[in-house]
Design a protein around this motif. Structure first.
Motif, mmCIF file in Angstrom:
data_model
loop_
_atom_site.group_PDB
_atom_site.id
_atom_site.type_symbol
_atom_site.label_atom_id
_atom_site.label_comp_id
_atom_site.label_asym_id
_atom_site.label_seq_id
_atom_site.Cartn_x
_atom_site.Cartn_y
_atom_site.Cartn_z
ATOM 1 N N ASN A 496 0.823 -1.211 0.000
ATOM 2 C CA ASN A 496 0.000 0.000 0.000
ATOM 3 C C ASN A 496 0.856 1.261 0.000
ATOM 4 O O ASN A 496 0.594 2.208 -0.742
ATOM 5 C CB ASN A 496 -0.922 0.022 1.221
ATOM 6 C CG ASN A 496 -2.223 -0.698 0.962
ATOM 7 O OD1 ASN A 496 -2.329 -1.466 0.008
ATOM 8 N ND2 ASN A 496 -3.219 -0.465 1.802
ATOM 9 N N CYS A 497 1.879 1.290 0.848
ATOM 10 C CA CYS A 497 2.726 2.483 0.937
ATOM 11 C C CYS A 497 3.408 2.750 -0.403
ATOM 12 O O CYS A 497 3.487 3.897 -0.866
ATOM 13 C CB CYS A 497 3.762 2.321 2.048
ATOM 14 S SG CYS A 497 4.808 0.843 1.886
ATOM 15 N N CYS A 501 2.183 6.419 -2.583
ATOM 16 C CA CYS A 501 3.107 7.547 -2.416
ATOM 17 C C CYS A 501 3.105 8.422 -3.669
ATOM 18 O O CYS A 501 3.477 7.959 -4.762
ATOM 19 C CB CYS A 501 4.521 7.041 -2.134
ATOM 20 S SG CYS A 501 5.721 8.392 -1.932
ATOM 21 N N ILE A 506 8.865 5.647 -1.866
ATOM 22 C CA ILE A 506 8.977 4.331 -1.235
ATOM 23 C C ILE A 506 9.752 3.414 -2.181
ATOM 24 O O ILE A 506 9.388 3.237 -3.342
ATOM 25 C CB ILE A 506 7.595 3.733 -0.941
ATOM 26 C CG1 ILE A 506 6.754 4.693 -0.106
ATOM 27 C CG2 ILE A 506 7.744 2.388 -0.234
ATOM 28 C CD1 ILE A 506 7.271 4.954 1.276
ATOM 29 N N TYR A 517 11.070 -2.376 2.697
ATOM 30 C CA TYR A 517 10.889 -1.070 2.081
ATOM 31 C C TYR A 517 11.826 -0.046 2.719
ATOM 32 O O TYR A 517 12.240 -0.177 3.873
ATOM 33 C CB TYR A 517 9.442 -0.575 2.246
ATOM 34 C CG TYR A 517 8.398 -1.543 1.735
ATOM 35 C CD1 TYR A 517 7.958 -1.487 0.424
ATOM 36 C CD2 TYR A 517 7.845 -2.515 2.575
ATOM 37 C CE1 TYR A 517 6.991 -2.373 -0.058
ATOM 38 C CE2 TYR A 517 6.886 -3.396 2.118
ATOM 39 C CZ TYR A 517 6.465 -3.323 0.796
ATOM 40 O OH TYR A 517 5.518 -4.199 0.339
ATOM 41 N N ILE A 519 12.371 4.450 2.735
ATOM 42 C CA ILE A 519 11.806 5.745 2.367
ATOM 43 C C ILE A 519 12.939 6.661 1.910
ATOM 44 O O ILE A 519 13.892 6.905 2.665
ATOM 45 C CB ILE A 519 11.043 6.370 3.546
ATOM 46 C CG1 ILE A 519 9.878 5.459 3.960
ATOM 47 C CG2 ILE A 519 10.529 7.761 3.184
ATOM 48 C CD1 ILE A 519 9.172 5.891 5.223
ATOM 49 N N CYS A 524 10.522 12.449 -0.150
ATOM 50 C CA CYS A 524 9.329 12.365 0.693
ATOM 51 C C CYS A 524 9.025 13.748 1.268
ATOM 52 O O CYS A 524 9.853 14.331 1.976
ATOM 53 C CB CYS A 524 9.555 11.362 1.818
ATOM 54 S SG CYS A 524 8.279 11.408 3.089
ATOM 55 N N CYS A 530 1.146 7.419 3.374
ATOM 56 C CA CYS A 530 1.579 6.048 3.657
ATOM 57 C C CYS A 530 1.108 5.605 5.036
ATOM 58 O O CYS A 530 0.727 4.435 5.236
ATOM 59 C CB CYS A 530 3.095 5.933 3.537
ATOM 60 S SG CYS A 530 4.010 7.108 4.549
ATOM 61 N N CYS A 534 -1.598 2.395 5.714
ATOM 62 C CA CYS A 534 -0.891 1.192 6.196
ATOM 63 C C CYS A 534 -1.833 0.401 7.091
ATOM 64 O O CYS A 534 -2.135 0.834 8.208
ATOM 65 C CB CYS A 534 0.366 1.586 6.971
ATOM 66 S SG CYS A 534 1.247 0.172 7.679
#
Length: 546
Positions: A496-497, A501, A506, A517, A519, A524, A530, A534
């Protein structure tokens, strides 16, 4: 040759502008403590092994091995544990707690069926440990100590191992072939098991070992001063259950009364029903709400036709009946006699008023004995005698099979450090992560999936047999139940993240799951999408320093 796909960044794109400079907060992958594992007296990392089990075959063995890192008796605890992990499960606020205990039993039974074994592959330390008692605490300590490379001898005065698991829990709750299989696995690691070998002089016997772990179970019945006629048949609960395990016989008669309110009282009443008593009755001084027995055991007893006399006490025992006095609660909730008497027909009375531990082996080590009938220990289970540790029913902590297994593991770690000349106190590795709560989850991502309950024998059938009352889940149901785990506070690899994004910040650095993962903080901008998307709440926003 196929050329790699190229991306041209326009002058106004977020990656061209390095939007990380806009950020006032940064997202960080976190690993919050799951409430199930936090509540487990055996110290299991429940979320971890459930996550592995969700893959199904052939991952079941790996999941079982994760359990075995902490608990050497998963098939036993999958039957007799009262699963506080499930009471703490966040999913209970969604559609029902995950059947953790059911999945543990499934994996434990599968391990027995397939002959899975663990290894004691640490090099020998040349040091030896005496474990006194072969109950859950002693067996757990022996298992962990031998895997740490120590030579372990377990001594028990009983003719068969298992302690109160064998001599206090009836077969309809814990089949002996399951108990024997899991004990044999521990013995096969190289643990020396000496049965019919009581330790009567601890001071003398400890000289032959580098450390000692005391794990004698509570197998002495507490007495009550009740006037009784000479012909009255008054028995004690643990002695009765012990005798049934030894020779399978008991002279109870058709009308049996049990005096007490704990799980042992219910075990005796339900056993009496299976032995032919047509109307066993449990007499308890307080109300149903105050009864210390677990609600599940009480419901099963009621289903099997066990009757109860609440707010009652046994005033006198006559040859063929009991004189019972009604009680009432005072303003503080304590039962007080009323003087109102009644008679109850009974061929025998079984006293189930609790158990104490036999501390006769400490007669020559008086500094270990306490007035309250327990051995005082610190948080590492060390006693005042260097090299002597204690756990299970001997110490003033929760008394259950699951707690005893956890204490055995904790004692093994302490003994291992003590033998290495280190402090027995567990090293502090920094701040403890926060607990994952429903407020930290995004539960709308999870479908509602009703819990699968384990089948039970019909009450009319089970009251006539010692066959196991609660049976296990089949493979399909166990897998579905494992997949109901929300993975609270830990990345479950859903992507999902990665997908939401807006800045492509990510980066996947490994397979989906914890640690998969990264970042890219150059890009960012701290929008927090995110975090909002999550499901298990494994990302948290933190303010930027300065």
């Amino acid at each position: 040759m196929i050329e790699p796909f190229a991306v041209t960044l326009g002058p106004g794109s977020s990656r061209s502008n390095r939007t990380g400079s806009w950020r006032s907060e940064r997202p960080v992958y976190v690993d919050r403590v799951a409430p199930c594992g936090h509540a487990c007296p055996a110290g299991e990392d429940v979320r971890d092994w459930l996550y592995v089990a969700q893959a199904g075959e052939p991952a079941y063995e790996a999941a079982w091995r994760r359990i075995m890192d902490d608990n050497p008796l998963p098939a036993v605890l999958g039957r007799v544990c009262y699963h506080p992990c499930e009471s703490s499960c966040n999913r209970s606020e969604l559609d029902g707690a995950v059947g953790i205990n059911s999945v543990e039993r499934f994996l434990g039974d599968l391990a027995i069926e397939r002959g899975w074994q663990v290894e004691a592959d640490k090099p020998s330390t040349g040091l030896s440990v005496l474990v006194v008692g072969s109950g859950p605490a002693g067996l757990s300590a022996a298992y962990h100590l031998v895997r740490l490379g120590h030579a372990v001898t377990v001594r028990d005065q009983a003719p068969r191992p298992g302690g109160m698991m064998r001599y206090g829990i009836p077969r309809y709750r814990l089949p002996r072939e399951v108990l024997d299989a899991e004990i044999q696995r521990i013995v096969d690691l190289g643990v020396a098991l000496e049965l019919g070998a009581p330790v009567t002089d601890l001071e003398s016997e400890r000289r032959d070992f580098d450390a000692v772990f005391l794990a004698v179970g509570a197998q002495l019945d507490r007495r009550a001063e009740i006037p009784a006629a000479t012909a009255a048949r008054v028995l004690e609960a643990v002695g009765l259950l012990h005798g049934l395990e030894d020779d399978g016989s008991a002279m109870l008669g058709r009308r049996v009364a049990v005096y007490g309110g704990g799980d042992t009282a219910l075990d005796v009443a339900r056993t009496a029903r299976r032995l032919g008593a047509y109307d066993p009755v449990v007499i308890y001084r307080r109300t149903r709400e105050q009864m210390p027995a677990h609600e599940s055991e009480l419901r099963e007893a009621l289903d099997e036709g066990i009757t109860f006399r609440w707010l009652s006490t046994v005033a006198r025992v006559l040859p063929d009946r009991l004189v019972v006095e009604r009680m009432e609660l005072d303003e503080n909730g304590f039962p007080q006699p009323t003087g109102e008497l009644d008679e109850l027909a009974a061929d025998s009375l079984v006293l189930a008023l609790g158990q104490d531990t036999d501390l006769a082996l400490l007669d020559r080590v008086p500094e270990l004995r306490q007035d309250h009938g327990r051995v005082e220990v610190d948080e590492t289970l060390s006693t005042v005698c260097p090299g002597v540790f204690a756990g299970g029913d001997m110490v003033p902590q929760e008394q259950s099979v699951t707690s005893a297994v956890g204490q055995g593991a904790r004692a093994a770690r302490s003994i291992d450090r003590w033998l290495a000349g280190l402090s027995t106190t567990t090293p502090n590795h920094g701040e403890v992560p926060a607990l994952a709560t429903t407020e930290t989850l995004n539960t709308w991502y999870y479908d509602e999936v009703p819990r699968t309950h384990r089948p039970r024998l019909d009450p009319a059938v089970r009251a006539e047999t010692f066959d196991e009352v609660v049976t296990g889940l089949d493979a399909a149901s166990a897998l579905e139940e494992a997949r109901r785990c929300l993975s609270c506070g830990q990345c479950l690899g859903c992507d999902n993240c990665f997908g939401v994004c807006p800045d492509d910040a990510i980066i996947k650095i490994g397979p989906p799951g914890p640690g998969g993962y990264l970042i890219d903080l150059d890009f960012c901008k701290g929008c927090g999408l995110c975090v909002q998307e999550c499901p298990p709440g494994a990302i948290q926003m933190f303010p930027e320093d300065g």
